[in-house]
Scaffold this motif. Structure first.
Motif, PDB file in Angstrom:
ATOM      1  N   GLY A 112      40.681  76.972 -20.387  1.00 51.17           N
ATOM      2  CA  GLY A 112      41.513  76.929 -19.169  1.00 51.17           C
ATOM      3  C   GLY A 112      42.064  78.035 -18.836  1.00 51.17           C
ATOM      4  N   ALA A 113      41.517  79.376 -19.244  1.00 47.26           N
ATOM      5  CA  ALA A 113      42.122  80.741 -19.063  1.00 47.26           C
ATOM      6  C   ALA A 113      41.112  81.525 -18.300  1.00 47.26           C
ATOM      7  CB  ALA A 113      42.546  81.250 -20.253  1.00 47.26           C
ATOM      8  N   ALA A 114      39.821  81.652 -18.755  1.00 46.70           N
ATOM      9  CA  ALA A 114      38.588  82.732 -18.275  1.00 46.70           C
ATOM     10  C   ALA A 114      38.133  82.219 -16.653  1.00 46.70           C
ATOM     11  CB  ALA A 114      37.482  82.460 -19.314  1.00 46.70           C
ATOM     12  N   HIS A 115      38.076  83.347 -16.154  1.00 46.34           N
ATOM     13  CA  HIS A 115      37.327  83.223 -14.804  1.00 46.34           C
ATOM     14  C   HIS A 115      36.140  83.374 -14.900  1.00 46.34           C
ATOM     15  CE1 HIS A 115      41.153  84.354 -12.346  1.00 46.34           C
ATOM     16  NE2 HIS A 115      41.700  84.910 -13.310  1.00 46.34           N
ATOM     17  N   ILE A 116      35.384  83.833 -15.999  1.00 40.81           N
ATOM     18  CA  ILE A 116      34.018  83.957 -16.078  1.00 40.81           C
ATOM     19  C   ILE A 116      33.548  83.438 -17.332  1.00 40.81           C
ATOM     20  CG2 ILE A 116      33.586  86.287 -14.746  1.00 40.81           C
ATOM     21  CD1 ILE A 116      33.468  87.465 -17.445  1.00 40.81           C
ATOM     22  N   ASP A 117      32.061  82.954 -17.648  1.00 41.70           N
ATOM     23  CA  ASP A 117      31.590  82.304 -18.651  1.00 41.70           C
ATOM     24  C   ASP A 117      31.968  83.336 -20.118  1.00 41.70           C
ATOM     25  OD1 ASP A 117      31.057  80.344 -16.998  1.00 41.70           O
ATOM     26  OD2 ASP A 117      28.928  80.778 -17.147  1.00 41.70           O
ATOM     27  N   TYR A 118      31.779  82.614 -21.365  1.00 41.36           N
ATOM     28  CA  TYR A 118      32.163  83.164 -22.566  1.00 41.36           C
ATOM     29  C   TYR A 118      31.509  82.278 -23.496  1.00 41.36           C
ATOM     30  CZ  TYR A 118      35.594  79.828 -22.854  1.00 41.36           C
ATOM     31  OH  TYR A 118      36.382  78.509 -22.881  1.00 41.36           O
ATOM     32  N   GLY A 119      31.260  83.315 -24.591  1.00 30.71           N
ATOM     33  CA  GLY A 119      30.699  82.733 -25.925  1.00 30.71           C
ATOM     34  C   GLY A 119      31.558  83.647 -26.889  1.00 30.71           C
ATOM     35  N   PHE A 120      31.287  83.181 -28.326  1.00 34.37           N
ATOM     36  CA  PHE A 120      32.041  83.621 -29.189  1.00 34.37           C
ATOM     37  C   PHE A 120      30.802  84.200 -30.623  1.00 34.37           C
ATOM     38  CE2 PHE A 120      35.352  80.536 -28.497  1.00 34.37           C
ATOM     39  CZ  PHE A 120      36.314  81.234 -27.723  1.00 34.37           C
ATOM     40  N   HIS A 121      31.109  85.407 -30.918  1.00 32.79           N
ATOM     41  CA  HIS A 121      30.800  85.757 -32.185  1.00 32.79           C
ATOM     42  C   HIS A 121      31.829  85.331 -33.291  1.00 32.79           C
ATOM     43  CE1 HIS A 121      28.106  88.577 -29.892  1.00 32.79           C
ATOM     44  NE2 HIS A 121      29.069  88.954 -29.575  1.00 32.79           N
ATOM     45  N   CYS A 122      31.386  84.977 -34.674  1.00 28.13           N
ATOM     46  CA  CYS A 122      32.291  85.034 -35.634  1.00 28.13           C
ATOM     47  C   CYS A 122      32.407  85.821 -36.751  1.00 28.13           C
ATOM     48  CB  CYS A 122      32.142  83.545 -36.331  1.00 28.13           C
ATOM     49  SG  CYS A 122      33.410  82.767 -36.920  1.00 28.13           S
ATOM     50  N   ALA A 123      33.561  86.835 -36.710  1.00 29.21           N
ATOM     51  CA  ALA A 123      33.609  87.669 -37.582  1.00 29.21           C
ATOM     52  C   ALA A 123      34.057  87.186 -38.997  1.00 29.21           C
ATOM     53  CB  ALA A 123      34.713  88.797 -37.286  1.00 29.21           C
ATOM     54  N   ILE A 124      33.293  87.588 -40.051  1.00 20.76           N
ATOM     55  CA  ILE A 124      33.740  87.028 -41.333  1.00 20.76           C
ATOM     56  C   ILE A 124      34.276  88.196 -42.213  1.00 20.76           C
ATOM     57  CG2 ILE A 124      32.599  85.897 -43.424  1.00 20.76           C
ATOM     58  CD1 ILE A 124      30.338  84.766 -41.771  1.00 20.76           C
ATOM     59  N   THR A 125      35.324  87.753 -42.393  1.00 24.88           N
ATOM     60  CA  THR A 125      36.240  88.868 -43.217  1.00 24.88           C
ATOM     61  C   THR A 125      36.486  88.394 -44.721  1.00 24.88           C
ATOM     62  OG1 THR A 125      38.301  87.807 -42.560  1.00 24.88           O
ATOM     63  CG2 THR A 125      37.534  89.548 -41.179  1.00 24.88           C
ATOM     64  N   ASP A 126      36.016  86.977 -45.248  1.00 23.51           N
ATOM     65  CA  ASP A 126      36.130  86.531 -46.633  1.00 23.51           C
ATOM     66  C   ASP A 126      35.301  85.533 -46.564  1.00 23.51           C
ATOM     67  OD1 ASP A 126      37.658  85.724 -48.825  1.00 23.51           O
ATOM     68  OD2 ASP A 126      39.137  84.819 -47.866  1.00 23.51           O
ATOM     69  N   ALA A 127      34.093  86.168 -47.352  1.00 24.76           N
ATOM     70  CA  ALA A 127      32.972  85.279 -47.440  1.00 24.76           C
ATOM     71  C   ALA A 127      33.083  84.733 -48.752  1.00 24.76           C
ATOM     72  CB  ALA A 127      31.744  86.312 -47.309  1.00 24.76           C
TER      73      ALA A 127
END
Length: 459
Positions: A112-127
């Motif tokens: 409900g916030a973005a003006h354009i399309d978006y995806g995510f990468h997932c940053a793993i900090t504790d594997a």
């Protein structure tokens, strides 16, 4: 309803030619001459480009006790103003937390916030093993890339064992591993030595993270990927030491890919030594480098060692946020605001400067990132692709300034730069989101993008 973009010069990743572009709803249906539509957009004298893809942004990201100051509304508005129509933002796992919870939090920020399309990468900090196991569901949900940090010890950094575990898991489930290459142990030692010597100014951010630190980590990351038989994407490459490692790996036939960012093409380490505390505005990691590295980066782009130019947009206000590092450069939040300026600077400083062609801008800023990061309907002006299009006026002149930019940050690293070229219209899936200097879309029209697997990253 159909829309016709008439009279412009269409630019692809391989060619530029005069043609009209016909849009039906959200999709490009024809490129050519003799076309007609219900509504027309006059692109006379303009370049017609596929909307840029920014695969490296940090919106509403916690860092060093504060948050990046562009959220999904302001950040995507600034992106659209600059001709970017898709982003892939980094979702950061909290140490001790799960990937599922991290993604739910980031979805909550973007919905409900973005003006354009978006995806995510997932940053793993504790594997932890249970976290690594979650990667399979991430891929199924369209989050097909994972980042690890070799820096930021005690916060984001993983050790080599964890890095290997993440790489090996993508061999089972698919997915592309991205890596921030700096030797975090060396950085901590150099920072400690600098502070003990009383070296607290922003310029010491660079001297405690020298190019050798990036080069060593790049070499080690590539070896780990080679041992596990996995592809690897090296983010924000800054220097000759890292480029040499990537090129050598590719010469051996390894599937190693990478990007640089606009700040490394146009700013230098000298900016960190500006009078007073002004250098804090230019603190990012890896740091800005000596100017000769810019030639190396352009050469790497031309030769194919690097495939993309992103922004690593991670803005912090100078007042109250960057000033957290007064008296201790290690406490300056790392990151620069850049999401709005990429296309203009690439055109003005790189194309007009003779370093690349406008076709290269599309290849490195749109087509290439879309292919690597699984945005199958983005990055091209051709039938069947999303009508993400920028009508770019190559003649308009303007001055970059924090007083006029859309980004929600109180300074601009390119303040006062006189530049030529600016988007006139930005369309996202056929809808005009930016026109003649104004954002005209409403927050929330942007969609989450489920991304496919990059072929070399398939399990």
């Amino acid at each position: 309803m159909t829309r016709l973009i008439r009279g412009g010069r269409v630019v692809t990743a391989t060619d530029a030619f005069d043609a009209d572009v016909l849009i039906d709803g959200e999709t490009i249906v024809a490129v050519g001459t003799g076309l007609s539509g219900d509504e027309e957009i006059d692109a006379s004298g303009c370049l017609v480009l596929p909307g840029l893809v920014d695969n490296h942004t940090h919106l509403s990201m916690p860092f060093g006790g504060t948050w990046s100051c562009d959220d999904y509304t302001t950040g995507t508005a600034a992106a659209a103003a600059g001709g970017t129509t898709s982003i892939v933002d980094f979702c950061i796992q909290y140490v001790g937390g799960s990937l599922k919870d991290a993604l739910a939090e980031w979805h909550g920020r973007a919905d409900g916030a973005a003006h354009i399309d978006y995806g995510f990468h997932c940053a793993i900090t504790d594997a932890r093993p249970e976290v690594v196991a979650e990667m399979e569901q991430c891929v199924a949900d369209g989050v097909t890339s994972f980042k690890v940090f070799m820096a930021y010890k005690g916060a984001l950094m993983v050790d080599d064992e964890q890095f290997i575990a993440v790489l090996e898991q993508t061999g089972k489930t698919g997915g592309l591993v991205m890596v921030h290459c700096e030797n975090g142990d060396a950085v901590v030692r150099y920072q400690k030595e600098a502070l003990e010597a009383g070296d607290t100014d922003p310029k010491f951010h660079a001297s405690t993270r020298p190019p050798e630190v990036e080069g060593e980590a790049t070499s080690r990351a590539i070896r780990l990927a080679e041992w596990t038989g996995r592809p690897l994407f090296v983010v924000h490459v800054t220097c000759e030491e890292a480029v040499k490692e990537i090129q050598a790996a590719r010469d051996r036939g390894l599937p190693i890919f990478g990007e640089t960012c606009i700040q490394y093409l146009y700013l230098t380490v000298d900016d960190l030594d500006r009078p007073g505390f002004e250098g804090a505005k230019y603190v990012c990691s890896p740091p800005l480098r000596e100017a000769y590295n810019q030639h190396v980066l352009y050469q790497a782009l031309r030769q194919g060692a690097l495939q993309g130019i992103s922004t690593d947009h991670c803005p912090f206000n100078f007042k109250e946020q960057k000033e957290l590092g007064l008296g201790d450069f290690t406490k300056i939040p790392n990151g620069l605001p850049a999401i709005e300026h990429r296309l203009t600077l690439l055109y003005d400083r790189s194309v007009r400067g003779g370093h690349m062609d406008i076709v290269d801008v599309v290849r490195h800023g749109s087509w290439g990132p879309a292919r690597i990061f699984g945005l199958d309907k983005k990055g091209a002006i051709a039938p069947g692709f999303d009508a993400d299009i920028v009508v770019f006026d190559p003649e308009v002149k303007h001055t970059i300034s924090a007083e006029t930019h859309v980004m929600n940050v109180d300074y601009d690293p390119f303040e006062g730069w006189e530049v030529q070229g600016k988007p006139r219209f930005t369309l996202s899936r056929g809808e005009t989101v930016y026109a003649d200097g104004k954002i005209i879309s409403e927050p929330g029209r942007g969609r989450f993008l489920k991304r496919s697997l990059f072929e070399p990253a398939m399990g």
